[in-house]
Design a protein around this motif. Structure first.
Motif, PDB file in Angstrom:
ATOM      1  N   TRP A  11       0.793  -1.222   0.000  1.00 20.84           N
ATOM      2  CA  TRP A  11       0.000   0.000   0.000  1.00 20.84           C
ATOM      3  C   TRP A  11       0.823   1.269   0.000  1.00 20.84           C
ATOM      4  N   VAL A  12       1.710   1.392   0.990  1.00 15.76           N
ATOM      5  CA  VAL A  12       2.410   2.665   1.137  1.00 15.76           C
ATOM      6  C   VAL A  12       3.272   2.967  -0.082  1.00 15.76           C
ATOM      7  N   ARG A  13       4.034   1.982  -0.493  1.00 15.82           N
ATOM      8  CA  ARG A  13       4.939   2.243  -1.626  1.00 15.82           C
ATOM      9  C   ARG A  13       4.194   2.571  -2.903  1.00 15.82           C
ATOM     10  N   PRO A  14       3.195   1.749  -3.305  1.00 20.73           N
ATOM     11  CA  PRO A  14       2.454   2.103  -4.519  1.00 20.73           C
ATOM     12  C   PRO A  14       1.754   3.447  -4.377  1.00 20.73           C
ATOM     13  N   ALA A  15       1.193   3.722  -3.199  1.00 25.84           N
ATOM     14  CA  ALA A  15       0.475   4.986  -3.020  1.00 25.84           C
ATOM     15  C   ALA A  15       1.413   6.155  -3.245  1.00 25.84           C
ATOM     16  N   LEU A  16       2.609   6.060  -2.678  1.00 25.07           N
ATOM     17  CA  LEU A  16       3.566   7.150  -2.860  1.00 25.07           C
ATOM     18  C   LEU A  16       3.983   7.259  -4.319  1.00 25.07           C
ATOM     19  N   PHE A  17       4.146   6.122  -4.929  1.00 24.98           N
ATOM     20  CA  PHE A  17       4.583   6.118  -6.332  1.00 24.98           C
ATOM     21  C   PHE A  17       3.517   6.736  -7.234  1.00 24.98           C
ATOM     22  N   PHE A  18       2.267   6.231  -7.103  1.00 23.81           N
ATOM     23  CA  PHE A  18       1.197   6.743  -7.974  1.00 23.81           C
ATOM     24  C   PHE A  18       0.761   8.145  -7.568  1.00 23.81           C
ATOM     25  N   GLY A  19       0.918   8.436  -6.296  1.00 23.72           N
ATOM     26  CA  GLY A  19       0.453   9.729  -5.793  1.00 23.72           C
ATOM     27  C   GLY A  19       1.254  10.892  -6.354  1.00 23.72           C
ATOM     28  N   ASN A  20       2.396  10.596  -6.873  1.00 19.51           N
ATOM     29  CA  ASN A  20       3.243  11.656  -7.409  1.00 19.51           C
ATOM     30  C   ASN A  20       2.754  12.065  -8.799  1.00 19.51           C
ATOM     31  N   ASN A  21       1.573  12.687  -8.861  1.00 14.90           N
ATOM     32  CA  ASN A  21       1.037  13.138 -10.156  1.00 14.90           C
ATOM     33  C   ASN A  21       0.359  14.491  -9.948  1.00 14.90           C
ATOM     34  N   PRO A  22       0.197  15.277 -11.031  1.00 11.81           N
ATOM     35  CA  PRO A  22      -0.309  16.655 -10.869  1.00 11.81           C
ATOM     36  C   PRO A  22      -1.696  16.714 -10.219  1.00 11.81           C
ATOM     37  N   ILE A  23      -2.571  15.780 -10.565  1.00  7.73           N
ATOM     38  CA  ILE A  23      -3.941  15.865 -10.032  1.00  7.73           C
ATOM     39  C   ILE A  23      -3.944  15.679  -8.518  1.00  7.73           C
TER      40      ILE A  23
END
Ligand code: HEC
Ligand code: HEC
Ligand code: HEC
Ligand code: HEC
Ligand code: HEC
Length: 485
Positions: free
Chosen positions: A9-21
């Motif tokens: 959870w944490v790693r993917p969230a941080l990875f995907f969360g890095n987007n403009p929206i």
């Protein structure tokens, strides 16, 4: 366990969360959150007078933005994931999280603290938004459609009772119902400018219809604060009347109303007592004024039907109701008086000075004239009153100019608390059922024409309801005896 959460959870969230929206969402949420917290602190410590429009911003729009920002964060994550999936760019291993990295650990702390803070902000905002939507400021002031009811409410005995206490029941179901209704009205108000042009747009009715069909039973509304069984006994009522002559001759009526209630022996007596029993009626017009049929359930369970000579005993088609508080106190929070009553009261209180010759006659004429808008009435009434004294009684205007000016202001107050041209609320639009002088009121049933089979009529005997100590007497002796005058 902790390891799994971190991996999945944490790693993917941080990875995907890095987007403009998602980042924009975070920014919007933080900005709205900070603005709201600032306002709440100001509200608690500085107590600014809350303007209803500021209220809409701080209690409804900012919380909306706040939640919108929050929603953008997972939306961004979802979109980025989908996009990367399409192009097959999702890494098998998400970038490693290094808990030895102090920067990263602090970052995680910040996210955790921010999440808790956000949850707090959302719950406070929800609570405050809901409370604000129930406040008289929101119901009465930010919605100009409610202007007549709000204005009358502010000068009523209930000016400190929230609209919601009478109009919205407790419990989620009635709250939801009220909000759905409110939203419909909000749409009608928003479309109002267009609705004049296109018939397909929803529009609100002017005036707002009365009686309110979906009001809860008075047992639930009024009895939360007033015990119907409280024995009130006799109530003294003094009313002043001013004549249409040069001297505005004052006369007074003094009546003692037999209000009664439930007495110490548990007997139901007087005006309150009788109707606390079970009385049903049918009304055939939309103000509950025309009542051709009435039924009383007697103590032994039998019923007595009373009907008008026109109805001849038949139950009529119409609205059927069990009588409760609102059938007499229908204007408890929103009394709109008749021009005569309102002017008599203003003169008795001195707001319109009885010293001014002909002021009753002229005042009534000005109050009953047609004005297209409230603003027009506010300028024309004082203007024409002054013009009247300038042409007819220049001596009065010369000696007592302040009295004339005050009377003009007094007349404006009388007009603007009872008549609302923009909402088509005029003199007499909302009848008051409490007495029988200005509107049929009690005489809707107590007119001597409602008779039962044996010929017994619902009483019109003056003494059944009150002792008339004085009727339109000048300086009634009884007031001197009572030490009132
Ligand atoms: C003490 C209770 C009470 C309070 C407080 C109260 N109302 Fe009412 N209101 C009533 C009753 C009772 C009626 C219904 C009259 C009828 O059905 O004949 C009514 C009627 C209305 C109507 C329908 C139109 C009309 O004039 O009859 C509107 C609109 C309204 N109220 C708005 C408000 C607003 C806005 C507030 C707060 C600023 C408010 N009310 C506060 C009791 C209350
Ligand atoms: C939340 C509490 C509350 C509710 C609900 C409420 N009232 Fe009242 N009522 C009051 C208060 C407070 C006063 C003012 C008492 C005073 O000024 O002495 C009052 C005063 C009155 C008065 C006397 C003042 C006057 O206008 O002549 C009447 C009549 C009255 N209420 C009727 C009603 C009716 C009818 C209802 C239901 C539609 C109702 N009330 C609902 C609190 C309430
Ligand atoms: C048959 C008509 C009628 C009904 C029904 C009725 N009332 Fe009244 N009530 C009156 C009249 C008339 C007065 C006196 C009016 C005045 O003071 O000008 C009054 C006065 C009051 C007062 C003010 C008392 C005071 O001390 O000044 C309250 C409070 C009140 N009523 C509450 C209620 C409640 C609550 C109910 C419902 C349980 C109710 N009434 C039902 C006719 C009625
Ligand atoms: C919907 C009809 C209706 C309305 C409106 C109404 N009443 Fe009544 N009233 C009745 C009925 C029915 C009785 C019982 C008559 C009977 O049994 O003889 C009654 C009885 C009474 C009595 C007892 C009479 C007696 O002979 O002892 C009084 C007092 C009274 N009403 C006062 C009032 C007052 C004051 C008002 C207005 C504020 C009012 N009523 C409005 C229907 C009504
Ligand atoms: C069914 C009850 C009832 C009957 C019958 C009745 N009245 Fe009244 N009357 C009332 C009530 C209630 C009020 C108080 C109204 C208010 O609170 O403003 C009142 C008020 C009055 C007032 C003073 C109020 C004002 O506005 O000047 C006079 C005068 C009066 N009544 C005369 C009469 C006469 C005369 C009769 C007989 C033909 C009569 N009434 C029959 C209920 C009744």
């Amino acid at each position: 366990m902790l390891q799994r959460i971190r991996e999945n959870w944490v790693r993917p969230a941080l990875f995907f969360g890095n987007n403009p929206i998602s980042l924009a969402g975070g920014a919007i949420t933080s900005a709205a959150g900070v603005a709201m917290i600032g306002f709440w602190l100001l509200d608690i410590f500085a107590r600014p007078t809350v303007n209803p429009y500021l209220g809409i911003i701080f209690f409804l729009i900012l919380p909306g933005l706040f939640v919108f920002g929050l929603a953008l964060i997972p939306a961004g994550v979802f979109l980025r994931r989908k996009k990367l999936q399409k192009t097959g760019q999702i890494p098998a291993q998400f970038p490693k999280i290094d808990f030895n990295d102090r920067m990263f650990r602090h970052g995680l702390d910040i996210v955790l603290v921010a999440t808790i803070l956000n949850l707090l902000v959302v719950s406070v905002a929800t609570y405050r938004g809901a409370a604000y939507m129930d406040s008289p400021q929101f119901c009465g002031q930010s919605c100009h459609v409610m202007h007549p009811e709000y204005t009358a409410y502010k000068v009523s005995a209930h000016s400190h009772v929230a609209c919601a206490d009478c109009h919205i029941g407790s419990g989620a179901a009635s709250y939801f119902k009220a909000k759905v209704n409110g939203t419909k009205q909000l749409l009608e108000v928003s479309f109002h400018p267009i609705a004049g042009v296109s018939k397909h747009m929803p529009d609100y009715p002017t005036p707002i219809p009365s009686p309110v069909q979906n009001l809860r039973p008075a047992r639930e509304i009024c009895e939360g604060c007033h015990t119907p069984a409280r024995f009130i006994g006799e109530k003294l009522l003094v009313k002043s009347n001013f004549a249409d002559d040069e001297k505005n001759t004052e006369t007074q009526s003094v009546v003692v109303l037999h209000l009664g209630g439930r007495d110490s022996l548990s007997h139901l007596t007087g005006i309150h007592g009788v109707h606390l029993g079970h009385i049903e009626y049918v009304s055939t017009d939309n103000t509950r004024t025309t009542i051709p049929w009435v039924q009383r359930r007697n103590e032994d369970g039998s019923v007595t039907d009373f009907s008008t000579s026109a109805a001849k005993g038949a139950v009529q088609q119409g609205e059927r109701r069990v009588m409760d508080c609102i059938d007499c106190h229908n204007r408890a929070a929103h009394t709109m008086q008749t021009a005569e009553d309102a002017l008599n009261r203003a003169m008795a209180e001195g707001a319109v000075s009885p010293e001014l010759p002909w002021v009753h006659k002229k005042g009534l004429e000005l109050l009953k004239a047609n004005y297209a808008t409230e603003a027009e009435a506010r300028t024309k009434i004082p203007e024409q009153l002054t013009a009247f004294y300038r042409s007819e009684h220049p001596d009065v205007l010369a000696v007592k100019p302040q009295l004339v000016q005050a009377a003009g202001d007094g007349l404006v107050t009388v007009f603007t608390t009872n008549v609302f041209p923009e909402m088509k609320v005029n003199w007499g639009t909302h009848p008051n059922h409490i007495g029988h002088m200005s509107y049929p009121g009690c005489f809707r049933c107590h007119d001597g024409d409602h008779t039962a089979k044996g010929g017994k009529a619902i009483t019109q005997d003056c003494a059944a309801c009150h002792n008339l100590l004085a009727v339109d007497e000048s300086k009634p002796k009884v007031l001197a005896d009572l030490g009132i005058q």
